[in-house]
Design a protein around this motif. Structure first.
Motif, PDB file in Angstrom:
ATOM      1  N   LEU A   2     -60.249 -12.747  54.367  1.00 29.47           N
ATOM      2  CA  LEU A   2     -59.930 -13.908  53.519  1.00 29.47           C
ATOM      3  C   LEU A   2     -60.223 -15.183  54.306  1.00 29.47           C
ATOM      4  CD1 LEU A   2     -58.649 -14.762  50.780  1.00 29.47           C
ATOM      5  CD2 LEU A   2     -56.495 -14.979  52.029  1.00 29.47           C
ATOM      6  N   THR A   3     -60.914 -16.128  53.672  1.00 25.27           N
ATOM      7  CA  THR A   3     -61.302 -17.345  54.383  1.00 25.27           C
ATOM      8  C   THR A   3     -60.329 -18.493  54.091  1.00 25.27           C
ATOM      9  OG1 THR A   3     -62.683 -18.078  52.544  1.00 25.27           O
ATOM     10  CG2 THR A   3     -63.740 -16.721  54.217  1.00 25.27           C
ATOM     11  N   ARG A   5     -59.824 -22.205  52.774  1.00 22.48           N
ATOM     12  CA  ARG A   5     -60.541 -22.909  51.707  1.00 22.48           C
ATOM     13  C   ARG A   5     -60.650 -24.411  51.969  1.00 22.48           C
ATOM     14  NH1 ARG A   5     -56.648 -21.777  47.197  1.00 22.48           N
ATOM     15  NH2 ARG A   5     -55.355 -20.874  48.826  1.00 22.48           N
ATOM     16  N   PHE A 120     -47.703 -17.571  32.023  1.00 25.89           N
ATOM     17  CA  PHE A 120     -49.124 -17.588  32.411  1.00 25.89           C
ATOM     18  C   PHE A 120     -49.404 -16.822  33.700  1.00 25.89           C
ATOM     19  CE2 PHE A 120     -48.255 -21.500  30.034  1.00 25.89           C
ATOM     20  CZ  PHE A 120     -49.147 -21.344  28.983  1.00 25.89           C
ATOM     21  N   GLY A 121     -48.359 -16.400  34.408  1.00 27.75           N
ATOM     22  CA  GLY A 121     -48.547 -15.731  35.697  1.00 27.75           C
ATOM     23  C   GLY A 121     -48.506 -16.733  36.841  1.00 27.75           C
ATOM     24  N   GLN A 123     -50.168 -16.833  39.458  1.00 27.47           N
ATOM     25  CA  GLN A 123     -51.471 -17.141  40.060  1.00 27.47           C
ATOM     26  C   GLN A 123     -52.055 -18.435  39.525  1.00 27.47           C
ATOM     27  OE1 GLN A 123     -51.294 -14.929  37.489  1.00 27.47           O
ATOM     28  NE2 GLN A 123     -52.615 -16.170  36.216  1.00 27.47           N
ATOM     29  N   GLY A 196     -43.707 -17.842  50.999  1.00 27.54           N
ATOM     30  CA  GLY A 196     -44.574 -16.669  51.106  1.00 27.54           C
ATOM     31  C   GLY A 196     -45.887 -16.828  50.369  1.00 27.54           C
ATOM     32  N   VAL A 197     -46.109 -17.984  49.759  1.00 34.36           N
ATOM     33  CA  VAL A 197     -47.325 -18.207  48.964  1.00 34.36           C
ATOM     34  C   VAL A 197     -48.260 -19.144  49.717  1.00 34.36           C
ATOM     35  CG1 VAL A 197     -46.070 -17.844  46.796  1.00 34.36           C
ATOM     36  CG2 VAL A 197     -46.343 -20.168  47.694  1.00 34.36           C
ATOM     37  N   PRO A 198     -49.549 -19.198  49.317  1.00 31.44           N
ATOM     38  CA  PRO A 198     -50.488 -20.084  50.005  1.00 31.44           C
ATOM     39  C   PRO A 198     -50.080 -21.561  49.924  1.00 31.44           C
ATOM     40  CG  PRO A 198     -51.663 -18.515  48.609  1.00 31.44           C
ATOM     41  CD  PRO A 198     -50.205 -18.375  48.293  1.00 31.44           C
TER      42      PRO A 198
ATOM     43  N   GLY B  48     -52.555 -13.316  34.377  1.00 30.93           N
ATOM     44  CA  GLY B  48     -51.192 -13.309  33.888  1.00 30.93           C
ATOM     45  C   GLY B  48     -50.490 -12.011  34.202  1.00 30.93           C
ATOM     46  N   LYS B 112     -50.160 -13.759  52.880  1.00 32.37           N
ATOM     47  CA  LYS B 112     -49.348 -14.268  51.784  1.00 32.37           C
ATOM     48  C   LYS B 112     -49.738 -13.608  50.462  1.00 32.37           C
ATOM     49  CE  LYS B 112     -48.528 -18.651  54.032  1.00 32.37           C
ATOM     50  NZ  LYS B 112     -48.731 -20.111  53.983  1.00 32.37           N
ATOM     51  N   VAL B 113     -48.790 -13.570  49.552  1.00 33.59           N
ATOM     52  CA  VAL B 113     -49.026 -13.033  48.212  1.00 33.59           C
ATOM     53  C   VAL B 113     -48.678 -14.141  47.220  1.00 33.59           C
ATOM     54  CG1 VAL B 113     -48.372 -11.245  46.553  1.00 33.59           C
ATOM     55  CG2 VAL B 113     -48.465 -10.712  49.003  1.00 33.59           C
ATOM     56  N   PRO B 114     -49.564 -14.478  46.252  1.00 30.65           N
ATOM     57  CA  PRO B 114     -50.811 -13.787  45.912  1.00 30.65           C
ATOM     58  C   PRO B 114     -51.903 -13.867  46.992  1.00 30.65           C
ATOM     59  CG  PRO B 114     -50.511 -15.787  44.556  1.00 30.65           C
ATOM     60  CD  PRO B 114     -49.261 -15.599  45.327  1.00 30.65           C
ATOM     61  N   HIS B 115     -52.750 -12.817  46.972  1.00 30.25           N
ATOM     62  CA  HIS B 115     -54.004 -12.821  47.724  1.00 30.25           C
ATOM     63  C   HIS B 115     -54.907 -13.800  46.983  1.00 30.25           C
ATOM     64  CE1 HIS B 115     -58.096 -10.638  48.268  1.00 30.25           C
ATOM     65  NE2 HIS B 115     -57.889 -11.386  49.326  1.00 30.25           N
ATOM     66  N   MET B 116     -55.099 -14.989  47.564  1.00 31.52           N
ATOM     67  CA  MET B 116     -55.779 -16.060  46.839  1.00 31.52           C
ATOM     68  C   MET B 116     -56.883 -16.648  47.692  1.00 31.52           C
ATOM     69  SD  MET B 116     -54.191 -19.616  45.351  1.00 31.52           S
ATOM     70  CE  MET B 116     -53.059 -18.897  44.179  1.00 31.52           C
ATOM     71  N   TRP B 118     -61.367 -16.731  48.840  1.00 29.33           N
ATOM     72  CA  TRP B 118     -62.657 -16.034  48.949  1.00 29.33           C
ATOM     73  C   TRP B 118     -62.554 -14.955  50.011  1.00 29.33           C
ATOM     74  CZ3 TRP B 118     -66.931 -17.642  45.923  1.00 29.33           C
ATOM     75  CH2 TRP B 118     -66.709 -18.808  45.168  1.00 29.33           C
ATOM     76  N   TYR B 139     -64.280 -14.610  44.746  1.00 36.61           N
ATOM     77  CA  TYR B 139     -62.973 -15.258  44.649  1.00 36.61           C
ATOM     78  C   TYR B 139     -61.928 -14.345  44.004  1.00 36.61           C
ATOM     79  CZ  TYR B 139     -59.407 -18.749  43.751  1.00 36.61           C
ATOM     80  OH  TYR B 139     -58.232 -19.437  43.730  1.00 36.61           O
ATOM     81  N   VAL B 141     -57.684 -13.816  43.023  1.00 37.72           N
ATOM     82  CA  VAL B 141     -56.312 -14.316  42.966  1.00 37.72           C
ATOM     83  C   VAL B 141     -55.459 -13.296  42.218  1.00 37.72           C
ATOM     84  CG1 VAL B 141     -56.972 -15.911  41.093  1.00 37.72           C
ATOM     85  CG2 VAL B 141     -54.772 -16.160  42.196  1.00 37.72           C
ATOM     86  N   TYR B 158     -56.997  -6.636  52.584  1.00 35.82           N
ATOM     87  CA  TYR B 158     -56.015  -7.718  52.702  1.00 35.82           C
ATOM     88  C   TYR B 158     -54.662  -7.168  53.107  1.00 35.82           C
ATOM     89  CZ  TYR B 158     -53.593 -12.084  51.819  1.00 35.82           C
ATOM     90  OH  TYR B 158     -52.857 -13.237  51.970  1.00 35.82           O
TER      91      TYR B 158
END
Lengths: 252, 195
Positions: A2-3, A5, A120-121, A123, A196-198, B48, B112-116, B118, B139, B141, B158
């Protein structure tokens, strides 16, 4: 692998891209549709579009402009500014946004984060947090486009947002925004380690080394900037080559 | 050529329509079983939450229709996960077209989660990836994934390896967003449209 961004941000007012210093003194930076497609071609990993007039003037985000930008983009596209309801989010997703960023409405009613994430989730729900340093209290969260201090602790609020279902935190240091003195490494690192999220770091980017620092020292997952890209001071490709030389994984 | 994009209120379908438009292809967004059955190609995008997506598919009768389709079919993101048997996400029963169960990424320090973002593709083994190289970026997510199995036609890591793409007969599916993966994603869509 994973890169990390690199994300150009288009602050849009009245259909034009603008940029100020510490959220004030705006100057024109061009046509958002043309800028968006240029950035996608040059290797931007994602694009953020913030309608900076939306909250103050209480009008909906410019859905038609979102559509024109989305049509051009084959990279992910986040839209923010004045989003306060499920209907707002639905309209943006239907017009080509991939994620939405909420800020003032989430602070006014935090349960909105839970509702949007359920519908919507996670994500696609980004919580944008604008933080400013106040001695001796520390980093506090501002709302309404940086005009109102909530006195909330920045780390505390970001953790709550993630717990409620935000899939990503877009953390802007108002103290650094537009200064080109570098990202706020301390608060970015503290937030990144607390959730825990980006975490997308925003505010203060002035050099390629600033991005290296925010990835290596503050555990940011993405770095966002506006004026250095809009005014051609740093090219996205040369920035990524610099990061790769520093051992940071990037998409080239 | 008639291309149907299945409409089940599943998130960023407009991005998929724009991507097809950029490739010069006209597609119809539809939930009409007849239009779906007679289409030459079917795209099944989605974002979703699995349980509410399945609820929507059942309400439209699509849960019965989709497994019977025989034309080239491409699931994207949640549209891939829904092809499995069961998802840990709110304990959802899925369409049952492919034999995998969908599980959540375990908590791993530094991931981290979500895997977001590239990530690279590995172990490419399908005409869907003609012209791609190992380690090309796409990409992602998502917070849930399908484990690697005999149906896997591409992997990503991941840090554990998971199914980046799967296939069973005419059913192809990718966990990443082809419509948001730049020139690499465009190439995959083109490859699919040629099937």
């Amino acid at each position: 692998m994973l890169t990390k961004r690199i994300i150009p941000c288009l602050d849009v007012k009245d259909g034009r891209t603008v940029k100020g210093v510490r959220f004030e003194g705006l100057r024109d930076a061009g046509d958002p549709v043309a800028l968006a497609s240029r950035y996608a071609r040059e290797g931007a990993d994602e694009l953020v579009f913030l309608d900076i007039t939306a909250t103050n003037q209480k009008r909906a985000t410019l859905v038609a402009l979102v559509r024109d930008v989305a049509r051009e983009l084959d990279i992910p596209f986040t839209v923010g500014g004045g989003i306060g309801t499920v209907q707002d989010v639905e309209a943006l997703l239907m017009n080509g946004a991939d994620k939405v960023s909420i800020n003032s409405a989430a602070l006014a009613r935090p349960a909105l984060i839970d509702e949007l994430a359920r519908r919507f989730g996670s994500q696609c729900i980004v919580v944008a947090a604008d933080a400013r340093y106040h001695a001796p209290d520390g980093w506090q969260i501002y709302t309404r486009a940086g005009t109102h201090n909530t006195a909330l602790d920045a780390v505390h609020w970001c953790r709550e947002a993630a717990d409620r279902g935000a899939g990503e935190i877009l953390l802007t240091s108002m103290s650094n925004d537009g200064t080109k003195d570098g990202f706020a490494l301390d608060i970015t690192g503290a937030v990144s380690r607390a959730v825990g999220v980006p975490v997308v770091a925003s505010g203060g980017a002035g050099s390629k080394q600033d991005f290296t620092n925010v990835f290596q020292q503050a555990d940011a997952d993405a770095g966002l900037a506006a004026s250095i890209f809009h005014f051609g001071e740093i090219g996205i490709r040369e920035l990524k080559e610099h990061l790769r030389q520093d051992g940071i994984p990037v998409r080239l | 050529m008639e291309i149907a994009v299945i409409d089940y209120k599943g998130g960023n379908v407009q991005s998929v329509l724009f991507a097809l438009d950029r490739l010069g292809v006209r597609a119809t967004l539809t939930a009409d079983p007849e239009a779906i059955r007679r289409a030459d190609k079917i795209l099944f995008p989605g974002e979703g939450e699995a349980a509410s997506a399945m609820q929507e598919l059942r309400a439209q009768g699509l849960d019965q229709l989709l497994p019977t389709l025989t034309q080239p079919f491409l699931g994207i993101c949640l549209g891939m996960q829904l092809l499995g048997q069961h998802s840990e996400e709110n304990n959802a029963d899925l369409l049952g077209i492919l034999p995998f169960d969908v599980v959540r990424f375990p908590t791993t320090p530094g991931f981290k989660v979500p895997h977001m973002g590239w990530n690279t593709l590995q172990q490419l083994r399908s005409p869907l990836f003609a012209g791609l190289r190992e380690e090309d970026y796409v990409y992602f997510v998502h917070s849930y994934y399908a484990p690697v199995g005999e149906y896997t036609i591409a992997e990503a890591a991941y840090p554990i390896s998971f199914s980046a793409a799967v296939q069973h007969k005419n059913f192809y599916a990718v966990q990443f967003h082809t419509e948001k993966s730049g020139p690499v994603g465009n190439r995959i869509l083109e490859n699919f449209l040629k099937m």
